[in-house]
Enzyme design. Sequence first.
Site, mmCIF file in Angstrom:
data_model
loop_
_atom_site.group_PDB
_atom_site.id
_atom_site.type_symbol
_atom_site.label_atom_id
_atom_site.label_comp_id
_atom_site.label_asym_id
_atom_site.label_seq_id
_atom_site.Cartn_x
_atom_site.Cartn_y
_atom_site.Cartn_z
ATOM 1 N N LYS A 164 -17.353 -9.418 16.928
ATOM 2 C CA LYS A 164 -16.706 -10.262 15.910
ATOM 3 C C LYS A 164 -17.749 -11.286 15.481
ATOM 4 O O LYS A 164 -17.777 -12.408 15.968
ATOM 5 C CB LYS A 164 -15.431 -10.902 16.490
ATOM 6 C CG LYS A 164 -14.396 -11.200 15.427
ATOM 7 C CD LYS A 164 -13.034 -11.447 16.021
ATOM 8 C CE LYS A 164 -12.129 -12.170 15.062
ATOM 9 N NZ LYS A 164 -11.880 -11.522 13.784
ATOM 10 N N GLU A 197 -10.109 0.651 9.888
ATOM 11 C CA GLU A 197 -9.200 -0.493 9.988
ATOM 12 C C GLU A 197 -9.154 -1.195 8.641
ATOM 13 O O GLU A 197 -9.833 -0.771 7.700
ATOM 14 C CB GLU A 197 -9.682 -1.448 11.083
ATOM 15 C CG GLU A 197 -11.089 -1.983 10.837
ATOM 16 C CD GLU A 197 -11.610 -2.875 11.957
ATOM 17 O OE1 GLU A 197 -10.813 -3.455 12.708
ATOM 18 O OE2 GLU A 197 -12.854 -3.000 12.051
HETATM 19 N N1 PXG Z 1 -10.003 -5.940 12.577
HETATM 20 C C1 PXG Z 1 -10.804 -6.892 12.063
HETATM 21 C C2 PXG Z 1 -11.993 -6.493 11.291
HETATM 22 C C3 PXG Z 1 -10.495 -8.245 12.301
HETATM 23 O O1 PXG Z 1 -11.276 -9.194 11.804
HETATM 24 C C4 PXG Z 1 -8.536 -7.556 13.535
HETATM 25 C C5 PXG Z 1 -8.906 -6.245 13.303
HETATM 26 C C6 PXG Z 1 -7.346 -7.841 14.388
HETATM 27 O O2 PXG Z 1 -7.768 -8.282 15.680
HETATM 28 P P1 PXG Z 1 -6.894 -9.295 16.559
HETATM 29 O O3 PXG Z 1 -7.636 -9.424 17.814
HETATM 30 O O4 PXG Z 1 -6.820 -10.588 15.788
HETATM 31 O O5 PXG Z 1 -5.578 -8.655 16.730
HETATM 32 C C7 PXG Z 1 -9.350 -8.582 13.045
HETATM 33 C C8 PXG Z 1 -9.022 -10.011 13.309
HETATM 34 C C9 PXG Z 1 -8.701 -14.133 8.754
HETATM 35 C C10 PXG Z 1 -8.526 -13.666 10.155
HETATM 36 O O6 PXG Z 1 -9.029 -15.328 8.579
HETATM 37 C C11 PXG Z 1 -8.806 -12.359 10.492
HETATM 38 C C12 PXG Z 1 -8.666 -11.940 11.811
HETATM 39 C C13 PXG Z 1 -8.241 -12.786 12.766
HETATM 40 C C14 PXG Z 1 -7.952 -14.074 12.421
HETATM 41 C C15 PXG Z 1 -8.111 -14.541 11.102
HETATM 42 O O7 PXG Z 1 -8.515 -13.340 7.813
HETATM 43 N N2 PXG Z 1 -9.005 -10.688 12.081
#
Ligand code: PXG
Length: 300
Positions: A164, A197
């Site tokens: 990330k 995704e």
């Molecule tokens: N795929 C990607 C590419 C992400 O960035 C998820 C899946 C979901 O992962 P989690 O662990 O959160 O279930 C993410 C997470 C935003 C924002 O500001 C995006 C995410 C998390 C928090 C905020 O758009 N993405």
Amino acid sequence: MAKFDQPNVHAPNPNLKVWLNGRLVPVGEAAINVFDHGVLYGDGVFEGLRSYGGRVFRLKQHLQRLEDSARAIRLVMPMPKEEMTEAIYRTMEANGIRDGYIRLVVTRGVGTLGLSPNRAGCPSVFIIASQIDLYPRELYEKGMAIVSTSIVRNHPNALSARIKSCNYLNNILAKIEAQDAGVHEAIMYNHCGYVAECTGDNIFLVRNGVVQTPPITAGILEGITRDAVIELVRQRSLPIREMDLTRHDLYVADECFLTGSAAEVIPVTSIDGRPIGNAQPGPVTLQLIADFRELVNREE
Ligand code: PXG
């Protein structure tokens, strides 16, 4: 007035207190140095977390993922997980956040020009505790339309989606395509053409009672909400398959939903202009949304 002198209409609440390198400071003073490699090169890692009733959901998993992301980019975390936990709760408290959203960022730190991480000194850490409204509320009941994007998800051997990182341009390019198509989210396919995704969410389908989601090997972030939902599916004794999915699988699905810390669980009722199922949030999706809501309020 030059463009960069204009007031920012999206400016955050000026009373917000941000945790920056060990101190809680007003947001106006929470400035990152222009020589920070996080700014210069996107050289850093982050987490997006949610708190419910004053407790951060699955904090341990988020801190572990952050540490893994840091390790993958050879960044040594400047503080242990226990201190990070304390700093997160202090930041929430300073801002009166019980149900909110937390952004945790670790950058390579301030250095000199030049890509080498050795040119940066000590990593910078900052924590924002605030709110996030990713998608309009009514879409959680009505369902959301999404589209396929032409932007291929990063090749796992280029920049692994499991990191990330502070470089989200791959996803931002896809997000722009979504917005150009008049929707909030886009499906990214991987270098083999399989579904990976969405730009900030993992994707699930339901077909003939079987819940399907791309495997981690499809080149996706190991979503913490994804993990939680897989557990909930198992608790309901529903069959779950982590499998390579094609565009065809999307179009013939009975149900579709997305998961993410910011999005939580949101139904998808149209993909590329095609209705999914009967274009209403499906029964499995609605059950899992209810189960997820119950889980976040129950879990320590
Ligand atoms: N795929 C990607 C590419 C992400 O960035 C998820 C899946 C979901 O992962 P989690 O662990 O959160 O279930 C993410 C997470 C935003 C924002 O500001 C995006 C995410 C998390 C928090 C905020 O758009 N993405």
